[in-house]
Design a protein around this motif. Structure first.
Motif, mmCIF file in Angstrom:
data_model
loop_
_atom_site.group_PDB
_atom_site.id
_atom_site.type_symbol
_atom_site.label_atom_id
_atom_site.label_comp_id
_atom_site.label_asym_id
_atom_site.label_seq_id
_atom_site.Cartn_x
_atom_site.Cartn_y
_atom_site.Cartn_z
ATOM 1 N N UNK A 43 0.841 -1.197 0.000
ATOM 2 C CA UNK A 43 0.000 0.000 0.000
ATOM 3 C C UNK A 43 0.880 1.253 0.000
ATOM 4 N N UNK A 44 0.718 2.067 -1.039
ATOM 5 C CA UNK A 44 1.471 3.314 -1.164
ATOM 6 C C UNK A 44 0.667 4.444 -0.524
ATOM 7 N N UNK A 45 1.193 4.978 0.559
ATOM 8 C CA UNK A 45 0.506 6.046 1.282
ATOM 9 C C UNK A 45 1.030 7.408 0.837
ATOM 10 N N UNK A 46 0.603 8.437 1.537
ATOM 11 C CA UNK A 46 0.921 9.811 1.138
ATOM 12 C C UNK A 46 2.380 10.168 1.358
ATOM 13 N N UNK A 75 -2.952 5.412 -1.272
ATOM 14 C CA UNK A 75 -3.347 6.213 -0.125
ATOM 15 C C UNK A 75 -3.033 7.677 -0.336
ATOM 16 N N UNK A 76 -3.896 8.516 0.214
ATOM 17 C CA UNK A 76 -3.662 9.963 0.169
ATOM 18 C C UNK A 76 -4.091 10.565 1.499
ATOM 19 N N UNK A 102 -6.848 9.391 4.598
ATOM 20 C CA UNK A 102 -6.729 9.656 6.030
ATOM 21 C C UNK A 102 -7.348 11.011 6.351
ATOM 22 N N UNK A 103 -8.524 10.996 6.966
ATOM 23 C CA UNK A 103 -9.160 12.242 7.390
ATOM 24 C C UNK A 103 -8.524 12.733 8.681
ATOM 25 N N UNK A 104 -8.424 14.058 8.823
ATOM 26 C CA UNK A 104 -7.766 14.604 10.005
ATOM 27 C C UNK A 104 -8.512 15.846 10.488
ATOM 28 N N UNK A 137 -9.010 6.234 10.221
ATOM 29 C CA UNK A 137 -9.122 7.019 11.459
ATOM 30 C C UNK A 137 -7.753 7.576 11.780
ATOM 31 N N UNK A 138 -7.599 8.887 11.524
ATOM 32 C CA UNK A 138 -6.300 9.506 11.757
ATOM 33 C C UNK A 138 -6.319 10.243 13.084
#
Length: 269
Positions: A43-46, A75-76, A102-104, A137-138
């Protein structure tokens, strides 16, 4: 269940904020490591954004993953409709089944109604290409607010990327977060942590640990997800502190990632 790793396993080797190695780890380097460790998914995240790569680089990544039967996920960070559209285009190109967002804190300041309205047309696109959007869940997005958002959207193409430790920052104990979000979970981030009291009793520090050596109750996590565990991917991550020389830190990232994969596989079996 498909077990793999996320790019935050290599936070320091890739480079983060002001700590950037002379030769940062590339997207292909991460895939090569995943292949060498027998991962079913990467998984490639931000922290290693694929939208910064050329089309040729993205295609090369997808082709190598296909040759080795590795699934690529995306992922972003934070919600931006235009950014999500860009990533859905990439998801289509590499056949990614999951796009994690990822919501923050800034997203928590946006009304549920506005977020839900912004998500709906994106979910229609995601459905067309066979990709689901997983909200993580960030640190500063409360889990109950995520549940309210998911219920407002009410679309099986939108679910949760459950991180078992992030929401401590949002004043939630992991067991509370897991219970709330388990019914909506379609993607799992598994890591471990410890709470270490200060030597003088002046508070405590929450710090990352290799999987199985901290306070994450893996059995509790798997039991909460037992109804959907077989259908999702499990992505190992860790919170490795930056201690020692750069080489020591980079070597320790490899050690922790290998250990996390080993423990995850043993726990499943």
């Amino acid at each position: 269940m498909k077990i793999g790793l996320g790019t935050y396993c290599f936070r320091w080797s890739i480079g983060h904020k002001d700590r950037v190695p002379e030769k940062p780890m590339t997207a292909m380097d991460v895939l090569d490591f995943g292949i060498s460790e027998g991962c079913a998914v990467v998984q490639y995240a931000d922290n290693l954004p694929l939208d910064k790569l050329s089309i040729e680089e993205i295609d090369a990544l997808a082709e190598k993953a296909r040759q080795h039967n590795v699934i690529l996920e995306l992922g972003t960070q934070s919600f931006d409709a235009e950014q999500v559209r860009v990533y859905l285009d990439i998801a289509k190109r590499i056949n990614a089944p999951i796009l994690r967002i990822a919501l923050d804190g800034e997203d928590a300041a946006t009304s549920i109604e506005d977020l839900a309205a912004a998500f709906r047309p994106l979910l229609a696109t995601a459905r067309e290409i066979g990709c689901k959007i997983a909200i993580e869940n960030h640190f500063n997005y409360p889990s109950q607010r995520m549940v309210t958002l998911l219920e407002a959207v009410n679309d099986d193409c939108l679910g949760v990327c459950l991180d078992v430790a992030n929401s401590i920052c949002a004043k939630e104990w992991p067991e509370e977060t897991i219970k709330l979000l388990a019914p909506f979970t379609i993607n799992l981030h598994l890591k471990d942590y410890d709470i270490i009291p200060d030597f003088y009793g002046a508070g405590f520090t929450i710090s990352g640990r290799p999987l199985g050596q901290g306070r994450t109750d893996i059995g509790f996590v798997f039991d909460a997800l037992k109804d959907q565990l077989s259908d999702m991917s499990l992505i190992v991550e860790h919170w490795l502190p930056y201690e020692g020389s750069p080489k020591e830190v980079y070597d320790r990232e490899i050690e922790w990632t290998r250990e996390n994969l080993r423990v995850a596989r043993n726990s499943i079996s």
